[in-house]
Motif scaffolding. Sequence first.
Motif, PDB file in Angstrom:
ATOM      1  N   ASN A 129       1.158  -1.203  -0.192  1.00 26.04           N
ATOM      2  CA  ASN A 129      -0.058   0.049   0.369  1.00 26.04           C
ATOM      3  C   ASN A 129       0.519   1.294   0.020  1.00 26.04           C
ATOM      4  OD1 ASN A 129       0.621   0.022   3.278  1.00 26.04           O
ATOM      5  ND2 ASN A 129      -1.301  -0.146   3.833  1.00 26.04           N
ATOM      6  N   ASP A 130       2.156   1.063  -0.460  1.00 24.78           N
ATOM      7  CA  ASP A 130       2.926   2.583   0.105  1.00 24.78           C
ATOM      8  C   ASP A 130       2.974   2.642  -1.477  1.00 24.78           C
ATOM      9  OD1 ASP A 130       5.572   4.539   0.628  1.00 24.78           O
ATOM     10  OD2 ASP A 130       6.175   3.242   1.728  1.00 24.78           O
ATOM     11  N   VAL A 131       1.867   3.817  -2.151  1.00 22.55           N
ATOM     12  CA  VAL A 131       2.295   4.340  -3.270  1.00 22.55           C
ATOM     13  C   VAL A 131       3.904   4.684  -4.004  1.00 22.55           C
ATOM     14  CG1 VAL A 131       0.991   5.318  -4.615  1.00 22.55           C
ATOM     15  CG2 VAL A 131      -0.270   4.357  -2.994  1.00 22.55           C
ATOM     16  N   ASN A 132       4.151   5.470  -2.981  1.00 23.52           N
ATOM     17  CA  ASN A 132       5.075   6.566  -3.128  1.00 23.52           C
ATOM     18  C   ASN A 132       6.541   5.038  -3.451  1.00 23.52           C
ATOM     19  OD1 ASN A 132       4.115   9.204  -2.820  1.00 23.52           O
ATOM     20  ND2 ASN A 132       4.196   8.687  -0.747  1.00 23.52           N
ATOM     21  N   ILE A 133       6.665   4.768  -2.648  1.00 28.01           N
ATOM     22  CA  ILE A 133       8.055   3.201  -3.016  1.00 28.01           C
ATOM     23  C   ILE A 133       7.577   2.124  -4.804  1.00 28.01           C
ATOM     24  CG2 ILE A 133       8.688   0.470  -2.094  1.00 28.01           C
ATOM     25  CD1 ILE A 133       8.453   2.310   0.739  1.00 28.01           C
ATOM     26  N   LYS A 134       6.795   2.245  -4.668  1.00 31.16           N
ATOM     27  CA  LYS A 134       5.831   2.017  -6.020  1.00 31.16           C
ATOM     28  C   LYS A 134       6.688   2.814  -6.697  1.00 31.16           C
ATOM     29  CE  LYS A 134       2.238   0.180  -4.584  1.00 31.16           C
ATOM     30  NZ  LYS A 134       1.107  -1.370  -5.050  1.00 31.16           N
ATOM     31  N   LYS A 135       6.425   3.869  -7.220  1.00 27.12           N
ATOM     32  CA  LYS A 135       6.397   4.518  -7.996  1.00 27.12           C
ATOM     33  C   LYS A 135       8.174   4.937  -7.779  1.00 27.12           C
ATOM     34  CE  LYS A 135       2.413   7.422  -7.375  1.00 27.12           C
ATOM     35  NZ  LYS A 135       1.999   9.551  -7.899  1.00 27.12           N
ATOM     36  N   PRO A 175       6.874   5.911 -16.166  1.00 28.47           N
ATOM     37  CA  PRO A 175       5.813   6.503 -15.263  1.00 28.47           C
ATOM     38  C   PRO A 175       5.321   6.342 -13.773  1.00 28.47           C
ATOM     39  CG  PRO A 175       4.490   6.253 -17.252  1.00 28.47           C
ATOM     40  CD  PRO A 175       5.349   5.452 -17.695  1.00 28.47           C
ATOM     41  N   GLN A 176       4.612   5.407 -14.261  1.00 30.45           N
ATOM     42  CA  GLN A 176       3.320   4.935 -13.349  1.00 30.45           C
ATOM     43  C   GLN A 176       3.465   3.347 -12.523  1.00 30.45           C
ATOM     44  OE1 GLN A 176       1.086   6.872 -11.665  1.00 30.45           O
ATOM     45  NE2 GLN A 176       1.842   8.812 -12.790  1.00 30.45           N
ATOM     46  N   HIS A 177       3.455   3.661 -11.614  1.00 33.91           N
ATOM     47  CA  HIS A 177       3.690   1.770 -10.582  1.00 33.91           C
ATOM     48  C   HIS A 177       2.217   1.036 -11.578  1.00 33.91           C
ATOM     49  CE1 HIS A 177       0.357   3.487  -8.667  1.00 33.91           C
ATOM     50  NE2 HIS A 177       0.514   2.963  -7.303  1.00 33.91           N
ATOM     51  N   VAL A 178       0.811   1.635 -11.259  1.00 34.68           N
ATOM     52  CA  VAL A 178       0.161   1.160 -12.515  1.00 34.68           C
ATOM     53  C   VAL A 178       0.837   0.302 -14.226  1.00 34.68           C
ATOM     54  CG1 VAL A 178      -1.800   2.253 -11.070  1.00 34.68           C
ATOM     55  CG2 VAL A 178      -0.849   2.674 -12.803  1.00 34.68           C
ATOM     56  N   CYS A 179       1.108   1.135 -14.823  1.00 29.88           N
ATOM     57  CA  CYS A 179       1.909   0.891 -15.874  1.00 29.88           C
ATOM     58  C   CYS A 179       3.010  -0.524 -15.086  1.00 29.88           C
ATOM     59  CB  CYS A 179       2.525   1.718 -16.642  1.00 29.88           C
ATOM     60  SG  CYS A 179       3.276   1.265 -17.397  1.00 29.88           S
ATOM     61  N   LEU A 180       3.808  -0.810 -14.607  1.00 25.36           N
ATOM     62  CA  LEU A 180       4.626  -2.245 -13.994  1.00 25.36           C
ATOM     63  C   LEU A 180       3.678  -2.672 -13.745  1.00 25.36           C
ATOM     64  CD1 LEU A 180       7.038  -3.043 -13.214  1.00 25.36           C
ATOM     65  CD2 LEU A 180       7.203  -1.607 -10.882  1.00 25.36           C
ATOM     66  N   GLU A 181       2.712  -2.370 -12.685  1.00 24.19           N
ATOM     67  CA  GLU A 181       1.895  -3.866 -12.231  1.00 24.19           C
ATOM     68  C   GLU A 181       1.828  -5.051 -13.776  1.00 24.19           C
ATOM     69  OE1 GLU A 181      -0.205  -2.056  -9.603  1.00 24.19           O
ATOM     70  OE2 GLU A 181       1.299  -1.768  -7.383  1.00 24.19           O
ATOM     71  N   SER A 182       1.103  -3.801 -14.108  1.00 23.48           N
ATOM     72  CA  SER A 182       0.022  -3.867 -15.216  1.00 23.48           C
ATOM     73  C   SER A 182       1.528  -4.638 -16.586  1.00 23.48           C
ATOM     74  CB  SER A 182      -0.348  -3.170 -16.751  1.00 23.48           C
ATOM     75  OG  SER A 182      -1.089  -3.464 -17.785  1.00 23.48           O
ATOM     76  N   TRP A 183       2.372  -4.324 -16.557  1.00 25.21           N
ATOM     77  CA  TRP A 183       3.225  -5.558 -17.666  1.00 25.21           C
ATOM     78  C   TRP A 183       3.825  -6.362 -16.742  1.00 25.21           C
ATOM     79  CZ3 TRP A 183       7.575  -1.622 -20.140  1.00 25.21           C
ATOM     80  CH2 TRP A 183       6.471  -0.726 -21.244  1.00 25.21           C
ATOM     81  N   ILE A 184       3.910  -6.579 -15.545  1.00 24.13           N
ATOM     82  CA  ILE A 184       4.852  -7.302 -14.579  1.00 24.13           C
ATOM     83  C   ILE A 184       3.434  -8.581 -14.417  1.00 24.13           C
ATOM     84  CG2 ILE A 184       5.246  -8.261 -12.110  1.00 24.13           C
ATOM     85  CD1 ILE A 184       7.055  -7.156 -14.157  1.00 24.13           C
TER      86      ILE A 184
END
Length: 221
Positions: free
Chosen positions: A99-105, A114-123
């Motif tokens: 839940n720590d969005v800053n670290i994921k960014k 550009p965004q952690h949601v992009c990384l998560e989608s790719w992974i």
Amino acid sequence: MRALIFTAIQSIEIALRSKVIHHVSLKHGAFWFADETLCINRTTFQDNLTQIRKEIKRSKEDFIQNHFEKYDTPDVPPVWKTLEVTSFGILSKLLYNLNDVNIKKKIAREFNLPQHVCLESWIKSIVVLRNCLAHHARVWNRRFSQKPSLSYSLRGNWIDTTNVRPAKLYALLSCLAYLQDNIHPNNDFKVRLKHLLAQYPNINTHAMGFPTNWQNEPLWK
């Protein structure tokens, strides 16, 4: 193709594991993966921890055995030992559920995303691809159920995604190539892929999602 993709995925998995361990541990300590206050979904948290304990119990690695010869508590080793014996799938789920969005960014930016949601989608998509390869499933002309998000504007050399089918292999190969360029700038993934396709000109690249003149895209030059 299977061997080429596997090698690229292995490189990405190692890089992601290193970054997750480093950044999250610096802020939240060595046992953050066992801290329920850091999760988004409690059910996912419990499922992850249960699977982690199973994988640790199955492990025959000397450093795991030596750890439990010295320490009784907690019942899991610190993250830099634990994540060495857990799967890519568990690693990815730990990242999504953090839940720590800053670290994921911060981790995403280190992959030039550009965004952690992009990384998560790719992974997520890469994990599905890896599992298909591991079970010797057909991938070259497959429609994947998990699709990478291609809608983001990226800083590095990328592709025109207007007519790219995200459920096809070409989209995933593009993600792998982009990540490889940021992990290992001098990697030969793209060169080897082009050489492989040139060896088998009878293979229908359209069935893999390759657009016309794909080799002229900035990513593939």
